[in-house]
Every structure is written in C-alpha cells, then in structure tokens.
Design an enzyme around this catalytic site. Structure first.
Site, mmCIF file in Angstrom:
data_model
loop_
_atom_site.group_PDB
_atom_site.id
_atom_site.type_symbol
_atom_site.label_atom_id
_atom_site.label_comp_id
_atom_site.label_asym_id
_atom_site.label_seq_id
_atom_site.Cartn_x
_atom_site.Cartn_y
_atom_site.Cartn_z
ATOM 1 N N TYR A 124 20.852 33.927 39.240
ATOM 2 C CA TYR A 124 20.805 32.767 38.705
ATOM 3 C C TYR A 124 21.511 31.570 40.106
ATOM 4 O O TYR A 124 21.373 30.917 40.473
ATOM 5 C CB TYR A 124 21.303 32.295 37.083
ATOM 6 C CG TYR A 124 21.651 31.098 37.441
ATOM 7 C CD1 TYR A 124 20.678 30.274 37.033
ATOM 8 C CD2 TYR A 124 22.671 30.308 36.512
ATOM 9 C CE1 TYR A 124 20.272 28.936 35.895
ATOM 10 C CE2 TYR A 124 23.100 29.452 36.384
ATOM 11 C CZ TYR A 124 21.797 28.444 35.748
ATOM 12 O OH TYR A 124 21.831 27.158 35.260
ATOM 13 N N SER A 149 24.995 23.275 38.758
ATOM 14 C CA SER A 149 25.465 24.121 37.114
ATOM 15 C C SER A 149 26.910 24.920 38.274
ATOM 16 O O SER A 149 27.435 24.984 39.313
ATOM 17 C CB SER A 149 24.902 25.328 37.105
ATOM 18 O OG SER A 149 25.786 26.483 36.308
ATOM 19 N N GLU A 166 28.418 27.891 37.111
ATOM 20 C CA GLU A 166 27.862 28.574 37.967
ATOM 21 C C GLU A 166 28.443 28.516 39.583
ATOM 22 O O GLU A 166 29.119 30.226 39.579
ATOM 23 C CB GLU A 166 26.906 29.230 36.637
ATOM 24 C CG GLU A 166 26.862 29.100 35.055
ATOM 25 C CD GLU A 166 27.813 31.196 35.437
ATOM 26 O OE1 GLU A 166 27.406 31.816 35.858
ATOM 27 O OE2 GLU A 166 28.937 30.713 34.164
HETATM 28 O O1 G4F Z 1 26.490 30.832 26.546
HETATM 29 P P1 G4F Z 1 25.992 31.725 28.216
HETATM 30 O O2 G4F Z 1 25.149 32.915 28.227
HETATM 31 O O3 G4F Z 1 26.469 30.389 29.161
HETATM 32 P P2 G4F Z 1 27.366 30.910 30.374
HETATM 33 O O4 G4F Z 1 26.071 32.072 31.547
HETATM 34 O O5 G4F Z 1 28.323 30.442 30.433
HETATM 35 O O6 G4F Z 1 25.988 29.553 31.292
HETATM 36 C C1 G4F Z 1 25.044 27.914 30.519
HETATM 37 O O7 G4F Z 1 26.006 27.839 31.599
HETATM 38 C C2 G4F Z 1 26.161 27.063 32.594
HETATM 39 C C3 G4F Z 1 26.955 26.438 33.318
HETATM 40 O O8 G4F Z 1 28.226 26.419 33.992
HETATM 41 C C4 G4F Z 1 24.460 26.943 32.909
HETATM 42 F F1 G4F Z 1 24.201 26.526 33.932
HETATM 43 C C5 G4F Z 1 23.580 28.379 32.135
HETATM 44 O O9 G4F Z 1 22.265 27.495 32.856
HETATM 45 C C6 G4F Z 1 23.951 28.668 31.150
HETATM 46 O O10 G4F Z 1 23.659 27.491 30.545
HETATM 47 O O11 G4F Z 1 27.414 32.707 28.227
HETATM 48 C C7 G4F Z 1 29.302 32.152 28.374
HETATM 49 C C8 G4F Z 1 29.592 33.143 28.413
HETATM 50 C C9 G4F Z 1 29.545 33.811 29.662
HETATM 51 O O12 G4F Z 1 30.774 34.513 29.790
HETATM 52 C C10 G4F Z 1 29.011 35.456 28.409
HETATM 53 O O13 G4F Z 1 29.649 36.266 29.147
HETATM 54 O O14 G4F Z 1 29.769 33.676 26.616
HETATM 55 C C11 G4F Z 1 30.008 34.770 27.054
HETATM 56 N N1 G4F Z 1 29.105 36.101 26.232
HETATM 57 C C12 G4F Z 1 29.764 37.038 25.141
HETATM 58 N N2 G4F Z 1 29.003 36.669 24.636
HETATM 59 C C13 G4F Z 1 27.891 35.753 25.894
HETATM 60 C C14 G4F Z 1 27.776 37.298 24.642
HETATM 61 N N3 G4F Z 1 26.651 35.339 25.949
HETATM 62 C C15 G4F Z 1 25.557 34.769 25.444
HETATM 63 N N4 G4F Z 1 24.593 34.869 26.055
HETATM 64 N N5 G4F Z 1 25.473 36.083 24.768
HETATM 65 C C16 G4F Z 1 26.358 37.207 24.236
HETATM 66 O O15 G4F Z 1 26.306 37.742 23.330
#
Ligand code: G4F
Length: 321
Positions: A146, A122, A124
C-alpha cells in the site's frame, strides 16, 4: 459563480465529510464510486461509476463534469490487505492516481482550462521512520505494498506539477478516524466491539499488534485541510496531523474505560492480524500547514475516542444483535 468539485472514492469516510464541507461552501459536488462501493454519509447529487484500476471513462467524466477541483481519494486503502493483494493495490492506489493525473492533463489541454488536483498521500509513506516527528522533508521508507503504491502516486503528482505546471498537491495525512470510519480499521473495530461487549452482544475481541503508535485525528478536521490546500496560491505538499502519538493499546483503554470496562477481560491476541512488516511509530509535525494554511486540528484524541465509542453504542442499541 459556484465551483464544481469531483471527488474520486466519494463513498468513503473522507468523501462523505468532504462532500458535506463543499456543499456548505456552495460547490456542486460530483463523485466517482467503484461498482461495489457501499454508500455512506450524505448521498452526492451526481455519481459516476469509475474504477481507478481501469479509468477508461475518466476522460468522459471530466468532460461532462468540468471540475474546478479534483480530490483523488479513491484507493485500496487497507494496509494489511495490501499484503494479500499487492498487484491490485499497486494498480488502483498507485497507477490509478497516474490515470487521474493524465486524464486531467489531457482534459486541460482539450478545453484550455485549469483544474486543481489534490492527492490523498499518506503518513504510511514514512514507514520505518528516520526521525520523529515526521515533516515534509522526512525521507520515505514504505513498509507495505500500500505505502509503496502511495509513494509512486506522490511522486507522479510532484512530476505532473513540475513537468506540466499543473496545480497538483499532496496532502500527507496521518491517520484520521470518525464514526464513519471503515469497520476493518483498528479504531472502528475497537469501538464497535466495545459497544457490543457493553450490550452483551459479543464476548471478546481479537487484535494484532497493540504497541504500534499512530497520530490519530478526526476526519472532519482533515477534509478542511484538503480544501484549504486547493485554495492556497501555490501547489504544495503538506503534512497534516495532530502532533500527538498514541498506541493501539491506549485507544483500546480509552474506549473500554468509556464504557466502564477493563479491556484485559475481553481482548485476545491474534497473530494472523499482524503484518509482515509493521510501521511502529507515526507522529506528525504539521507546523508548515499551520503556518501556510492556518490549519489546526480541533478534536483531541480523547474526544475522538469518546465520540466514536458513543456513536457505536447508539448504533448497536438500534441495529445490534
Ligand atoms: O487502523 P489501521 O488498519 O490503519 P493503518 O495501517 O495505520 O493505515 C491507515 O492510516 C494510514 C495513514 O497513516 C492510511 F494511509 C491508510 O489508508 C489507513 O487509513 O491499523 C493501525 C494499527 C496498525 O499498526 C495495525 O498493525 O493498528 C494495528 N492493529 C492491531 N490490531 C490492527 C489490528 N489493525 C487492524 N486494521 N486490525 C486489527 O485487528
């Protein structure tokens, strides 16, 4: 003769797209699901129950399936949740990969056959990035339980390649989304809420950090890269992404504008959705994958946002309320 693939975590977004791609290519596809995993996408013909936190039946599954290729997609993959469940995440996402690698090593020895292994690494892992865009040589600085687990799994994969001459590869995939994306990830959370707001089924949407930037591509494009990596003549670790970076706010704007809505009227900040440590910027340099595999993403950021917005509008029209 048709080839056989085993996909761990087949019921997730990537598992469903990869199953479709491999079926198109004439593979027999087997998959593992954890006992509680919901089924999405095309139903695979051969399912095996297996939790990578245990892995006790991996030997039996490998002996039964005799796969030519194993795609290790199973994980506890939600970054924020990993702060609440750090040990569980380390076990399933990190040690779980080691359980698969070790089971393959023993299976190869028992049956005197070769299995090609793909590890879902990833972006990440780059975390607090030291350079941008990120490429294969960019140092890792993981910022969550993670991503620490993914770094462990990455190096175990490299170690099995170097120690046992296994065809073991890491695809360092940047964020990839689709209408099949899990509903707890930010893009899907936004597209579902925007559709419900458009239809008068919901009034507001709570989000955390809107300034984080991600390199978002289409999952359907990315599973092709996974497959290409296992067809290459040597095992490599490759970065897969679009080379474009956008903030959560930009995705929000794009989706709400698609529905002729202004997100400012509906979005509320919720501090509880922030993470103890955030990854602020991810942007891929996938030039090596382009050169070595001829791989390129086909779906743009705007096309992706619109595809997801439209799919959730249709889904909410049918099932919403
Ligand atoms: O959609 P996210 O939860 O994805 P994140 O953390 O980037 O991770 C995903 O991508 C990775 C690859 O780079 C994978 F390895 C991992 O398994 C997963 O698929 O969050 C994206 C961004 C973050 O910065 C988070 O802080 O969105 C921001 N965010 C803001 N509000 C939120 C929210 N994320 C989530 N899930 N929910 C919110 O309400």
């Amino acid at each position: 003769m048709s080839r056989t693939a085993l996909i761990t975590g087949i019921s997730g977004q990537d598992g469903s797209y990869l199953t479709e791609l491999l079926h198109e290519k004439g593979y027999r596809v087997h998959g593992t699901v954890a006992c509680k995993a919901p089924g999405i996408g095309e139903t695979p013909p051969h399912l095996h129950y297996c939790d990578l936190g245990d892995g006790g039946n991996l030997d039996t599954i490998l002996d039964e399936v005799q796969p030519d290729e194993v795609y290790n997609l199973a994980a506890q993959s939600h970054v924020r949740l990993s702060f609440d469940l750090p040990v569980y995440t380390a076990d399933v996402t990190g040690v779980g990969t080691l359980r698969v690698l070790e089971a393959i090593r023993k299976h190869q020895r028992r049956h005197n056959r070769n299995v090609r292994f793909y590890q879902a690494a990833s972006s990440e892992m780059f975390g607090e990035v030291s350079e941008s865009p990120q490429r294969e040589t960019t140092p890792f600085h993981p910022r969550s339980p993670y991503s620490c687990a993914k770094v462990f799994a990455f190096w175990q994969t490299v170690n099995y390649r170097e120690s046992y001459d296994m065809f073991a590869t890491n695809g360092i995939l940047f964020n990839h989304e689709s209408p099949r994306r899990g509903e707890a990830f930010v893009t899907r959370k936004i597209t579902i809420a925007a559709a419900r707001i458009k239809l008068g089924l919901q009034k507001s949407l709570k989000l955390g950090n809107l300034e984080a930037r991600r390199d978002w591509g289409f999952a359907g494009d990315y599973v092709e890269a996974m497959w290409l990596m296992l067809q290459h003549d040597e095992p490599l670790d490759l970065v897969i992404g679009t080379g474009e970076t956008h903030s959560v706010r930009e995705f929000l704007e794009e989706v709400f504008a698609y529905h002729d809505l202004d997100y400012h009227d509906f979005v509320e900040f919720d501090a509880a959705l922030q993470r103890p440590a955030e990854v602020s910027l991810l942007c891929a340099d996938a030039s090596k994958a382009h050169k070595v595999l001829g791989w390129e993403p086909k779906v743009s950021f705007t096309q992706l946002a619109h595809m997801m917005a439209e799919a959730d509008l249709e889904a909410q029209q049918v099932h919403g309320g």
